[in-house]
Enzyme design. Structure first.
Site, PDB file in Angstrom:
ATOM      1  N   ILE A 119       0.802   6.883   0.070  1.00  0.00           N
ATOM      2  CA  ILE A 119       0.221   5.788   0.832  1.00  0.00           C
ATOM      3  C   ILE A 119      -1.237   5.612   0.432  1.00  0.00           C
ATOM      4  O   ILE A 119      -2.015   6.563   0.469  1.00  0.00           O
ATOM      5  CB  ILE A 119       0.288   6.092   2.347  1.00  0.00           C
ATOM      6  CG1 ILE A 119       1.727   6.411   2.766  1.00  0.00           C
ATOM      7  CG2 ILE A 119      -0.288   4.935   3.153  1.00  0.00           C
ATOM      8  CD1 ILE A 119       1.829   7.149   4.089  1.00  0.00           C
ATOM      9  N   CYS A 120      -1.599   4.403   0.072  1.00  0.00           N
ATOM     10  CA  CYS A 120      -2.986   4.073  -0.242  1.00  0.00           C
ATOM     11  C   CYS A 120      -3.608   3.504   1.033  1.00  0.00           C
ATOM     12  O   CYS A 120      -3.481   2.319   1.330  1.00  0.00           O
ATOM     13  CB  CYS A 120      -3.055   3.066  -1.380  1.00  0.00           C
ATOM     14  SG  CYS A 120      -4.736   2.579  -1.801  1.00  0.00           S
ATOM     15  N   ALA A 121      -4.226   4.381   1.816  1.00  0.00           N
ATOM     16  CA  ALA A 121      -4.869   3.976   3.063  1.00  0.00           C
ATOM     17  C   ALA A 121      -6.178   4.741   3.199  1.00  0.00           C
ATOM     18  O   ALA A 121      -6.192   5.975   3.094  1.00  0.00           O
ATOM     19  CB  ALA A 121      -3.958   4.267   4.257  1.00  0.00           C
TER      20      ALA A 121
ATOM     21  N   HIS B 243       0.811  -1.217   0.000  1.00  0.00           N
ATOM     22  CA  HIS B 243       0.000   0.000   0.000  1.00  0.00           C
ATOM     23  C   HIS B 243       0.844   1.267   0.000  1.00  0.00           C
ATOM     24  O   HIS B 243       0.323   2.359   0.212  1.00  0.00           O
ATOM     25  CB  HIS B 243      -0.936   0.014   1.212  1.00  0.00           C
ATOM     26  CG  HIS B 243      -2.009  -1.017   1.138  1.00  0.00           C
ATOM     27  ND1 HIS B 243      -3.264  -0.805   1.604  1.00  0.00           N
ATOM     28  CD2 HIS B 243      -2.023  -2.271   0.631  1.00  0.00           C
ATOM     29  CE1 HIS B 243      -4.009  -1.879   1.413  1.00  0.00           C
ATOM     30  NE2 HIS B 243      -3.262  -2.781   0.823  1.00  0.00           N
TER      31      HIS B 243
END
Length: 153
Positions: free
Chosen positions: A92-94, A85
């Protein structure tokens, strides 16, 4: 009159200065209410044991209604964590930084969540679309519309 953003950040900074940060998280710089940096290290046994990263928070005047722009700092001698992620440019892919953001979240809570995300990782690898994303990504990760479909990493 101070903005809501400045009041909230002043409150969070006071709490950090009085109470400190959780283990493995340390405030590096908070010279203004625009950009803060934290060091983050996963404690205990994990794939990231002994590794330390630098997280940057950028705040706009709508914080905490609007999420901060959060990314790992990368440079000539600093890489982002290798994680499904986390892109090599530090984005950041959150979901808590996007669609699941809530004004009740604090900067420290985001650090703890990202620390936990790293701690629970089972395999060090970049996102499948890392190369394409890094080539075309905007500077500000908040301008990316990530698709959140994997909470089991």
């Amino acid at each position: 009159m101070a903005s809501i953003s400045a009041r909230r950040l002043a409150k969070e900074l006071r709490e950090i200065q009085l109470e400190g940060c959780p283990v493995g998280i340390a405030l590096v710089t908070a010279d203004d209410f625009a950009t803060w940096r934290f060091s983050i290290e996963v404690m205990g046994e994990s794939l990231y044991e002994g590794e330390q990263y630098l997280l940057q928070f950028r705040f706009d005047s709508q914080y905490p209604i609007s999420s901060p722009a959060v990314q790992f700092v990368v440079g000539p001698e600093r890489e982002s964590p290798i994680h499904p992620h986390v892109y090599s440019n530090g984005h950041i892919c959150a979901s808590i930084l996007g669609t699941e953001w809530s004004p009740v979240l604090s900067v420290v809570a985001v650090c703890v969540t990202l620390q936990s995300m790293l701690a629970s990782c089972k395999k060090k690898e970049r996102p499948v679309d890392n190369d394409r994303y890094v080539r075309t990504a905007p500077e500000n990760p908040k301008k990316t519309r990530f698709h959140y479909d994997d909470d089991n990493v």
